[in-house]
Design an enzyme around this catalytic site. Sequence first.
Site, short mmCIF file in Angstrom:
data_model
loop_
_atom_site.label_atom_id
_atom_site.label_comp_id
_atom_site.label_asym_id
_atom_site.label_seq_id
_atom_site.Cartn_x
_atom_site.Cartn_y
_atom_site.Cartn_z
N GLY A 108 30.28 -53.91 -31.21
CA GLY A 108 30.57 -52.61 -30.68
C GLY A 108 30.12 -51.04 -31.89
O GLY A 108 30.28 -50.24 -31.63
N ASN B 266 27.09 -49.48 -32.79
CA ASN B 266 26.30 -48.89 -32.25
C ASN B 266 26.79 -48.07 -31.12
O ASN B 266 26.52 -46.74 -31.04
CB ASN B 266 24.83 -49.77 -31.48
N ARG C 133 23.04 -69.00 -13.06
CA ARG C 133 21.98 -67.52 -13.55
C ARG C 133 21.83 -66.78 -12.37
O ARG C 133 22.22 -65.79 -13.05
CB ARG C 133 20.76 -68.07 -13.97
N ASN D 219 16.57 -50.42 -25.72
CA ASN D 219 17.00 -51.21 -26.77
C ASN D 219 17.18 -51.13 -28.21
O ASN D 219 15.96 -50.34 -28.85
CB ASN D 219 16.39 -52.80 -26.73
N HIS E 102 16.66 -52.87 -31.89
CA HIS E 102 16.22 -54.63 -32.68
C HIS E 102 16.78 -53.33 -34.00
O HIS E 102 15.87 -52.45 -34.53
CB HIS E 102 15.13 -54.14 -32.33
N ASP F 179 11.13 -54.81 -22.06
CA ASP F 179 10.23 -54.95 -20.62
C ASP F 179 10.21 -56.42 -20.43
O ASP F 179 11.05 -56.72 -21.47
CB ASP F 179 8.37 -54.84 -20.77
N GLU F 180 9.37 -56.88 -19.86
CA GLU F 180 9.95 -58.83 -19.35
C GLU F 180 9.47 -59.44 -21.21
O GLU F 180 10.15 -59.91 -21.07
CB GLU F 180 8.59 -58.59 -18.45
N ASP G 259 11.35 -57.86 -27.31
CA ASP G 259 10.95 -56.95 -28.73
C ASP G 259 9.72 -56.34 -27.58
O ASP G 259 9.25 -55.81 -29.07
CB ASP G 259 11.69 -57.66 -29.39
C1 GRF Z 1 23.13 -54.45 -34.00
O1 GRF Z 1 22.54 -54.85 -35.43
C2 GRF Z 1 21.60 -54.25 -33.03
O2 GRF Z 1 20.91 -53.80 -33.89
C3 GRF Z 1 21.69 -55.89 -32.33
O3 GRF Z 1 22.61 -56.04 -32.69
C4 GRF Z 1 23.62 -55.60 -33.55
C5 GRF Z 1 24.82 -55.20 -32.65
O4 GRF Z 1 25.24 -54.20 -33.30
N1 GRF Z 1 20.96 -55.65 -31.42
P1 GRF Z 1 27.07 -53.34 -33.23
O5 GRF Z 1 27.65 -54.78 -31.96
O6 GRF Z 1 26.85 -52.65 -32.20
O7 GRF Z 1 28.09 -53.67 -33.47
#
Ligand code: GRF
Length: 207
Positions: free
Chosen positions: A12, A14, A66, A108, A110, A147-148, A151
């Site tokens: 977490g 981010n 699911r 998202n 990436h 989207d579907e 990435d």
């Molecule tokens: C990050 O590298 C992000 O780009 C990817 O997953 C990782 C998440 O890291 N999608 P964190 O949980 O936010 O530390």
Amino acid sequence: MFRIAVMVSGGGTNLQAIIDAIESGVITDTEIAVVISNNEDAYALERAKKAGIKAVCVSRKEIPDRGEYNKALLSAVEEEKVDLVVLAGFLVVIPEEMIQKYRNRIINIHPSLIPSFCGTGYYGLKVHEGALARGVKVSGATVHFVDEGTDTGPIILQKAVEILDDDTPEVLQRRIMEQAEWKLLPEAINLLAHDKLEVVEGVVKRK
Ligand code: GRF
């Protein structure tokens, strides 16, 4: 107030960058309505609780079916009446129904410059292992709409990060987080909160 849900699976960092950006005024007029994890042990849930944010776990273990799981995930989001869903290291495939209902309202982050090192199989350290094995000299991060595909959605923001000769996947991952991810994701959220972006024929433009 612009209401966001942040979906997480792991550490977490981010999420923390978003919390800090709201506190410091980098993101304005925005609140995190809920943090949703698929994993009860995710440290991200602790970060949410510490910040006084509602934190819920929709556990794959507890809902093995699911279809049922997808429903539970969608209702956890819908309950909060959010304007935007932010995937911040969320490792579960987003249900198609949610993608349709929240078209251009799910983003998202990436950790590469899409379309390099992305798509099925490129998650976590595998992204950085791929970049190092190919010998590219810059990588970076991308914020995109979901989207579907994997990435494949419209690209919102990208930032390049230099690769150094003695980088390991772990070192590169950390540099990309520090120099790109933790800045880009708050910036994208703030742009969306203030309705500054539009998607024209699959391409994101500033309004
Ligand atoms: C990050 O590298 C992000 O780009 C990817 O997953 C990782 C998440 O890291 N999608 P964190 O949980 O936010 O530390």
